[in-house]
Design a protein around this motif. Structure first.
Motif, PDB file in Angstrom:
ATOM      1  N   GLU A  90       0.824  -1.212   0.000  1.00 26.89           N
ATOM      2  CA  GLU A  90       0.000   0.000   0.000  1.00 26.89           C
ATOM      3  C   GLU A  90       0.859   1.264   0.000  1.00 26.89           C
ATOM      4  N   PHE A  91       2.047   1.186   0.630  1.00 26.39           N
ATOM      5  CA  PHE A  91       2.919   2.351   0.669  1.00 26.39           C
ATOM      6  C   PHE A  91       3.984   2.308  -0.419  1.00 26.39           C
ATOM      7  N   VAL A  92       3.868   1.321  -1.286  1.00 18.40           N
ATOM      8  CA  VAL A  92       4.634   1.310  -2.530  1.00 18.40           C
ATOM      9  C   VAL A  92       3.802   1.922  -3.643  1.00 18.40           C
ATOM     10  N   GLU A  93       2.553   1.479  -3.734  1.00 19.46           N
ATOM     11  CA  GLU A  93       1.664   1.947  -4.792  1.00 19.46           C
ATOM     12  C   GLU A  93       0.822   3.153  -4.376  1.00 19.46           C
ATOM     13  N   GLY A  94       0.826   3.482  -3.096  1.00 24.34           N
ATOM     14  CA  GLY A  94       0.088   4.656  -2.639  1.00 24.34           C
ATOM     15  C   GLY A  94      -1.386   4.407  -2.411  1.00 24.34           C
ATOM     16  N   ALA A  95      -1.744   3.223  -1.896  1.00 26.63           N
ATOM     17  CA  ALA A  95      -3.151   2.911  -1.643  1.00 26.63           C
ATOM     18  C   ALA A  95      -3.626   3.420  -0.289  1.00 26.63           C
ATOM     19  N   LEU A 255      -4.986  17.318  -1.005  1.00 25.33           N
ATOM     20  CA  LEU A 255      -3.703  18.012  -0.912  1.00 25.33           C
ATOM     21  C   LEU A 255      -2.649  17.132  -0.247  1.00 25.33           C
ATOM     22  N   LEU A 256      -3.038  16.402   0.800  1.00 25.73           N
ATOM     23  CA  LEU A 256      -2.100  15.500   1.453  1.00 25.73           C
ATOM     24  C   LEU A 256      -1.569  14.468   0.456  1.00 25.73           C
ATOM     25  N   ASP A 257      -2.460  13.908  -0.350  1.00 25.82           N
ATOM     26  CA  ASP A 257      -2.023  12.953  -1.372  1.00 25.82           C
ATOM     27  C   ASP A 257      -1.133  13.616  -2.422  1.00 25.82           C
ATOM     28  N   GLY A 262       2.059  12.717  -5.039  1.00 25.30           N
ATOM     29  CA  GLY A 262       2.247  13.418  -6.303  1.00 25.30           C
ATOM     30  C   GLY A 262       1.010  13.584  -7.151  1.00 25.30           C
ATOM     31  N   ARG A 263      -0.156  13.122  -6.650  1.00 24.64           N
ATOM     32  CA  ARG A 263      -1.395  13.260  -7.417  1.00 24.64           C
ATOM     33  C   ARG A 263      -2.548  13.514  -6.456  1.00 24.64           C
ATOM     34  N   TRP A 264      -3.435  14.410  -6.842  1.00 22.67           N
ATOM     35  CA  TRP A 264      -4.600  14.695  -6.023  1.00 22.67           C
ATOM     36  C   TRP A 264      -5.435  13.428  -5.839  1.00 22.67           C
ATOM     37  N   PHE A 265      -5.782  13.114  -4.592  1.00 24.08           N
ATOM     38  CA  PHE A 265      -6.642  11.980  -4.234  1.00 24.08           C
ATOM     39  C   PHE A 265      -6.065  10.646  -4.719  1.00 24.08           C
ATOM     40  N   SER A 267      -4.387   8.216  -3.153  1.00 26.82           N
ATOM     41  CA  SER A 267      -4.641   7.041  -2.318  1.00 26.82           C
ATOM     42  C   SER A 267      -6.075   6.569  -2.439  1.00 26.82           C
ATOM     43  N   ALA A 268      -7.023   7.498  -2.522  1.00 25.60           N
ATOM     44  CA  ALA A 268      -8.429   7.110  -2.663  1.00 25.60           C
ATOM     45  C   ALA A 268      -8.666   6.427  -4.001  1.00 25.60           C
ATOM     46  N   ILE A 269      -8.065   6.947  -5.059  1.00 22.57           N
ATOM     47  CA  ILE A 269      -8.242   6.368  -6.394  1.00 22.57           C
ATOM     48  C   ILE A 269      -7.670   4.954  -6.449  1.00 22.57           C
ATOM     49  N   VAL A 270      -6.443   4.782  -5.943  1.00 20.27           N
ATOM     50  CA  VAL A 270      -5.798   3.465  -5.982  1.00 20.27           C
ATOM     51  C   VAL A 270      -6.559   2.480  -5.094  1.00 20.27           C
ATOM     52  N   TYR A 271      -6.958   2.932  -3.912  1.00 22.73           N
ATOM     53  CA  TYR A 271      -7.662   2.058  -2.978  1.00 22.73           C
ATOM     54  C   TYR A 271      -8.993   1.581  -3.556  1.00 22.73           C
ATOM     55  N   LEU A 272      -9.790   2.501  -4.090  1.00 21.30           N
ATOM     56  CA  LEU A 272     -11.097   2.133  -4.641  1.00 21.30           C
ATOM     57  C   LEU A 272     -10.943   1.261  -5.881  1.00 21.30           C
ATOM     58  N   ASP A 273      -9.937   1.537  -6.678  1.00 21.86           N
ATOM     59  CA  ASP A 273      -9.708   0.709  -7.864  1.00 21.86           C
ATOM     60  C   ASP A 273      -9.349  -0.720  -7.451  1.00 21.86           C
TER      61      ASP A 273
END
Length: 510
Positions: A90-95, A255-257, A262-265, A267-273
């Motif tokens: 998760e902290f490699v891919e940013g989930a 903003l935190l993401d 490096g991309r807005w939201f 972690s949410a995008i990767v997690y939901l995907d």
């Protein structure tokens, strides 16, 4: 002039007010001074016992319920503070976002500043803080029940159902996103749900819910649900205020993401995907729709039925809270992969609803002794559940129920973690291999706390000279010397003078 003389109209007006009827007096007695004092005393006792239970397990359990409690929080926090640690996918891919690890890192940093630089010290600090967070959530449960119309006495009964119940006690000291977010959820709803909530309460409560989403994305259900409740009440202004505050917190999430991934939201995008679109969470197991009520009945047979029955009684009086709770539970029940910990943010809500339901029961009872007896019986039922928390098995918690359901849920992999601590204290350790268990089910560098290679069970062999010590099962010492023992496991010193450097060592969790 006699200043005590009053015009006939005033006298008639005053005398026209009828005395309270017995029924009205009974209802008013639901928060009469005597019952209020008893309710506050009960609340203090419940919070004290809840804190004692939680702190006991925080200090005496080194086990792991699920790897996330280490590799989504402790390990990345250890890497932030001490510069090294295993990295989960998760902290490699940013989930995941960095809110929870940053919170835990703040605790580790505080511990480091006051001299708690060994695992026994800084882990006790982290677990103790999470335990006290659970105790504060019990108080927030009381606040939520009161905000939903329960008397002081009934609300204290509801608080006991969270503070002392075995399942919330089990999860409380674990550094998981569910536990980190449960207090903001309960207290936030206590502030925003009352129809008469002030603007300040709306802003504060909505901010707490926004923080809860930052800590755990799934809590967004409560934010969307809150807006639906306010709109259903036709509270347009309040809905607008809440929407504006929640939008600000959504911006903070993005903003935190942006700053960390490096991309807005991102972690949410990767997690939901990963979890929703691809459904890959199913690789860790799937369960039927009825999993949560089935497991809760198994873990807390009588208490879960009591909470459910009282919560149903609360439906007419607290429909907004009932809707939010049901939406959260049903959406989780609809997901194939289920774990009981996922419901932790809803547990204080269910307990608060039970407090409202208990208040409905108390209102039909006549006399203080009857009402006090019923409330005390609810607290006693919760206390009995908490006193038996030490007997919980993984099968009762719905974890590993097809593999080892009879195993105790407490101190699972604790011997491995204590041997990791022991290895970290050795001056001659230049590398360590854990042969006894998969690395994900260990405490990693959070327990080992030594910046040398830590190999998984499928890592280099003993003859590679990459490590000086192994954690293995008793009887598999080989030519090595046992230097520490924990149950059926031993820490073994291999017969080598030193370790050969490993330039290809990976910090990624296998």
């Amino acid at each position: 002039m006699d200043i005590t003389h009053r015009p006939p109209e005033v006298n008639r007006t005053v005398s026209a007010v009828p005395p309270a009827s017995p029924t009205a007096a009974s209802e008013a007695g639901a928060d009469a001074p005597t019952e209020r004092r008893l309710g506050l005393l009960l609340l203090l006792g419940v919070l004290g016992l809840g804190a004692a239970f939680r702190l006991y397990w925080a200090l005496y359990d080194d086990g792991i319920y699920w790897p996330d409690e280490v590799y989504q929080s402790l390990e990345p926090a250890h890497r932030l503070v001490y510069g090294y640690g295993l990295i989960a996918w998760e902290f490699v891919e940013g989930a995941r976002n960095w809110a929870l690890p940053a919170l835990v890192a703040a605790l580790l940093g505080l511990g480091r500043a006051v001299g708690l630089t060994e695992p026994a010290g800084y882990l006790a600090l982290v677990k103790g803080c999470f335990a006290l967070l659970g105790t504060a959530t019990a108080w927030a449960t009381w606040r939520l029940a009161r905000a939903s119309g329960a008397s002081t006495l009934a609300a204290s009964g509801g608080a006991a159902l969270f503070a002392l119940a075995s399942v919330p006690l089990y999860f409380a000291p674990r550094a998981m996103s569910e536990n980190a977010s449960v207090l903001p959820v309960a207290l936030g709803l206590a502030l925003v749900l009352p129809a008469t909530a002030s603007r300040r309460a709306l802003v504060t409560g909505a901010s707490l819910l926004g923080l809860a989403v930052l800590l755990r994305l799934q809590n967004g259900v409560f934010c969307v649900g809150l807006l639906a409740v306010l709109l259903a009440r036709r509270q347009w202004r309040q809905a607008g205020v809440a929407l504006a505050v929640l939008a600000g917190w959504a911006l903070a999430f993005g903003l935190l993401d942006k700053l960390t991934w490096g991309r807005w939201f991102h972690s949410a995008i990767v997690y939901l995907d990963f979890n929703v679109v691809q459904g890959k969470a199913a690789q860790w197991g799937t369960e039927a729709f009825d999993y949560y009520p089935r497991i809760l009945r198994r873990a807390m047979p009588g208490l879960s039925l009591l909470v459910g029955a009282l919560a149903l009684l609360a439906l007419p009086r607290a429909w907004g809270l009932s809707f939010l709770t049901a939406a959260f539970v049903l959406l989780h029940a609809a997901q194939p992969h289920k774990e009981l910990r996922f419901l932790v943010p809803a547990m204080p809500l269910l307990a608060a609803l039970a407090g409202v339901g208990l208040d409905s029961v108390l209102r039909v009872l006549r006399g203080f002794p009857a009402r006090a007896t019923v409330a005390l019986a609810v607290v006693a039922a919760a206390l009995l559940s908490g006193a038996n928390a030490g007997t919980l098995t993984f099968g009762e918690l719905g974890q590993y129920e097809r593999v080892r359901p009879q195993d105790s849920a407490w101190d699972d992999q604790g011997p491995v973690n204590r041997l990791l601590e022991a290895a970290g204290r050795l001056d001659d350790v230049c590398g360590l291999k854990v042969e006894a268990v998969h690395q994900a089910w260990t405490g990693g560098y959070s327990y080992f706390h030594r910046k040398v290679p830590l190999y998984a069970h499928n890592g280099p062999g003993r003859g590679s000279n990459r490590f000086s010590h192994v954690i293995t099962a008793a009887g598999y010492e080989g030519a090595g010397t046992a230097v520490a023992r924990e149950g059926s496991l031993v820490l073994v010193k291999l017969p080598i003078a030193g370790c050969t450097p490993d330039p290809g060592y990976s910090w990624r969790l296998p």
